[in-house]
Design an enzyme around this catalytic site. Sequence first.
Site, mmCIF file in Angstrom:
data_model
loop_
_atom_site.group_PDB
_atom_site.id
_atom_site.type_symbol
_atom_site.label_atom_id
_atom_site.label_comp_id
_atom_site.label_asym_id
_atom_site.label_seq_id
_atom_site.Cartn_x
_atom_site.Cartn_y
_atom_site.Cartn_z
ATOM 1 N N CYS A 132 10.288 -35.189 -7.534
ATOM 2 C CA CYS A 132 11.567 -35.372 -6.540
ATOM 3 C C CYS A 132 12.698 -35.713 -7.255
ATOM 4 O O CYS A 132 13.790 -35.454 -7.053
ATOM 5 C CB CYS A 132 11.046 -36.653 -5.607
ATOM 6 N N CYS B 208 6.131 3.660 9.168
ATOM 7 C CA CYS B 208 5.429 3.717 7.947
ATOM 8 C C CYS B 208 6.808 4.020 6.885
ATOM 9 O O CYS B 208 7.310 5.034 7.213
ATOM 10 C CB CYS B 208 4.531 4.907 8.041
ATOM 11 N N ASN C 131 0.776 -1.186 -0.072
ATOM 12 C CA ASN C 131 -0.017 0.088 -0.059
ATOM 13 C C ASN C 131 1.005 1.304 -0.147
ATOM 14 O O ASN C 131 2.054 1.241 0.478
ATOM 15 C CB ASN C 131 -0.978 0.058 1.152
ATOM 16 N N PHE D 57 6.708 4.303 13.986
ATOM 17 C CA PHE D 57 8.075 4.617 13.579
ATOM 18 C C PHE D 57 8.241 3.520 12.397
ATOM 19 O O PHE D 57 9.483 3.387 12.188
ATOM 20 C CB PHE D 57 8.885 4.206 14.878
ATOM 21 N N CYS E 243 18.722 -33.262 2.479
ATOM 22 C CA CYS E 243 18.433 -31.667 2.353
ATOM 23 C C CYS E 243 16.862 -31.485 2.538
ATOM 24 O O CYS E 243 16.457 -30.422 2.977
ATOM 25 C CB CYS E 243 18.898 -31.122 1.164
#
Lengths: 454, 424
Positions: free
Chosen positions: B351, B137, B75, B135, B383
């Site tokens: 996979c 924006c 926004n 503090f 992994c």
Amino acid sequence: MAADNRDKRADDAPDIASGRLDAARYRAHFGDLHPVLAREQALVEANRCYFCYDAPCIEACPTGIDIPGFIKKIATDNVVGAGMRILEENIFGGACARVCPTEILCERACVRTAQEGDPIQIGRLQRYATDPILDAPKHPFARAAASGKKIAVVGGGPAGLSCAHRLARLGHDVTVFEARERLGGLNEYGVAEYKVPGHFARHEVDFILGIGGIAAKTGHALGKEISLAQLRRDYDAVFLGMGLAGVRALECEGEGLAGVANAVDYIAQLRGAADFGALPVGRRIVVIGGGNTAIDIAVQTKRLGAEEVTLVYRRGADDMGATEHEQEFAQVNGVKIRHWAKPAHLFAGNGHVVAAQFEYTKLDGGKLVGTGEKFSVAADMVFKAIGQSFIAGPLGADALELENGRIKIDANFLTSVPGVWAGGDCVARGQDLTVEAVEHGKRAAMAIDAALRR
Amino acid sequence: MVDLSVNFAGIKSPNPFWLASAPPTDKAYNVERAFRAGWGGAVWKTLGEDPPIVNTASRYGAISYKGLRVAGFNNIELITDRPLQVNLDEIKAVKARWPDRALVVSLMVPCTEDSWKNILRQVEATNCDGVELNFGCPHGMSERGMGAAVGQVPEYVEMVTRWCKQHTRMPVIVKLTPNVTSILGPARAAVKGGADAVSLINTVNSIVSINLDAMAPEPMVDGKGTHGGYCGPAVKPMALFMASEIARDPECKNIPVSAIGGIETWRDAAEFVAVGAGTVQVCTAAMHYGFKIVDDMIDGMERWMEQARYDRVADYRGRAVKNITDWQYLNLNFKTIAAIDQDMCIKCGLCHVVCEDTSHQAVASLRNNGRRYEVIEAECVGCNLCMHVCPVEGCITMKRVDTGAKPLNWTQHPNNPMRKEAAE
Ligand SMILES: Cc1cc2nc3c(=O)[nH]c(=O)nc-3n(C[C@H](O)[C@H](O)[C@H](O)COP(=O)(O)OP(=O)(O)OC[C@H]3O[C@@H](n4cnc5c(N)ncnc54)[C@H](O)[C@@H]3O)c2cc1C
Ligand SMILES: Cc1cc2nc3c(=O)[nH]c(=O)nc-3n(C[C@H](O)[C@H](O)[C@H](O)COP(=O)(O)O)c2cc1C
Ligand code: SF4
């Protein structure tokens, strides 16, 4: 309705009439069965694709379309790229998107079918991707440098035109000889109207011819206006894609009566009709057969306004040539399907069929036999849909070798006669499907090209 | 019996679900609809000095991911565009009508002590429960020396926090910007300035997309655009990390945290509580679906707590913090390998191809009587990439392999030239 009282009915005139429905109904009944997906729908569907490695759907498509590849392109809004991916392998990608029994081809193989019984709608995505290319003013394929070779293609159906297009792409000049007045084969004259409504088949033929280098000679039948010997003399190669011109006979009494017709002939009439309301259709229809043609005639006569449509097949549901999906579609449309009965006798009243009598069947040591027990169904029209057959007569003295009643070919679609290739329904290979005919035509074209450049 | 009520830095709330300072809390009308729907609290849309700011049309950009709308949201809206007194009157009225709900007022004024002193006096008169200092924006207001321009300088954060603590009796929550290299800088500054709590994250600097026809960013305002603040589901992982950093930092002294960023479900909320949050705040999810989403947030959290045997939110608050450690302390002798449940496999082959193309060539693609994918155990490094790409939940799992070796971390590893302890 059992026709025990057929003597009484014999005096009645058959109830065959046109205009049974109003115009809006005809429009609804013969309009697009599956309209093209909207962009939002296509994106959601495309994003369901897992982009499989070694994707089973590709293998299940007779023309080997890179299905995950084209679907990924749809997902990125590269719709033309997607359409080209399809048309590169299958120039009839538009028709196939509409007529392929995907439930036994690509969509059956889709891993989501195994996962959740709900495959990606590959056929509908294929249509979404190919429509814009078919509608564009410019043909998308370029021709290779002219080879100076001339090839004759007999039959303007999917097999013949697929072959012709690929040959034209490869730089050859092609002449298509077609017995009927229009090209397209069964796309034009056979497939159910609601699968390819309007003039889609003609639109697609125009698209295919748009590549250039293909001359069409309609009204030219092999065995009449032209002969194989003549084509072999005048052209560097010949491709036969004549389909199946014959219709199998019932071989039961009454087959010649008025009101008894070949399903394919009536469908051809329906497909050519400018006004469905003008087509005469019986109030009670009996269809004999168990393949897709039987389903198509049954559903289309029902949709023309027939009140009772009974499809009778001599074996069980699992043995039917029509897919489960097609059988269900017929039932949803109000067609009554009866199994395990074969035609015994067609009864006449004033020379016109009034009822069909069937004998129950059963398997006896693997062989189908009649039980002797019979039933009758009243009918104003009886349609024969027990299969088409290849007619070899037009091939003339050059007598090609046949196999199971169709043209015998080698791995490269070459017949027993040098310089003559063949494909599609008329050869002894594969299933009788549009997509299969397209693949045959394509592969034969590549084989012809290789042979001519040798 | 599960009791969702919380006491956050002295502010009581019937549940930990608050609406973040944003359009959903811009007016009495919205806030009262929210309270009727069940929200435990609301942080009023940030107030500033008169004359009010002016907003643009359009104001939002969003990321759709594979058909999922608003996976990320951006926004370029500023603070409230309504006169200060209108807001103050409404806040007072709402608090009077909803005494059991937490009503916090967000503030942003220029960086002078008088400005803050002045607005705090006026806000106090509304009887609201606390203030939140915006503090964070990252667009528009920061160009004017406010919002993130303050939040990115720890000295300013500390200074303004201290002023506010001096000039009000109300609890002071400092809302932090994620647009910093480490959240601990401004977080520690807030603690030093005496803040009662911090809230985080505000939005992340972002441009969600470039319109390739217009060659301009979205959202476009008359052909031009500017960067905005990113939020919604996409930012949750960043918010979760930053919240956990504060919870783990001794200098932050367990300061209460009101967590914000991509929270949409009770599960998201519970995860933030597990890393130490006392309340959570929601904006995008409400803007995507309306206030009714709080129904399942409450119901779902209650049911989950009941089966997990937690009576109060405090019972599991911060429970995951001790298991968040530095990489160097992870056990390098812990081994897993992938296992494919062949009965569940649908043969998509992902996979195989991801391991083959991008990892360790440890999934074989076999073709005898159909496709088959098999883990090559000797090659698998555990992994877990294949598990993530597999579309069938539970088909690929990571199986523990007992190596027989004792736990060994990097600080002890022979390959580490700086190791502290000799490997055994
Ligand atoms: C009623 C019906 C419905 C069908 N529905 C489907 C469906 O939904 N989906 C699907 O995949 N398949 C369907 N099929 C099958 C499909 O239509 C065929 O497999 C496909 O058309 C075969 O293509 P082809 O080119 O080999 O033959 P055809 O399409 O039959 O084309 C052969 C062409 O050769 C011409 N020809 C014949 N003899 C000569 C001659 N002597 N000289 C010159 N030209 C000649 C014919 O006029 C025709 O134009 C259906 C078939 C029928 C009968
Ligand atoms: C598993 C993994 C390991 C990575 N390792 C490194 C690395 O060693 N060095 C590096 O510069 N970036 C590394 N990256 C970050 C990538 O280079 C890239 O910047 C990041 O993934 C963002 O790009 P993407 O999300 O578009 O893939 C890694 C990313 C992943 C997913
Ligand atoms: S041509 Fe037919 S089988 Fe092949 S992908 Fe398209 S719809 Fe499926």
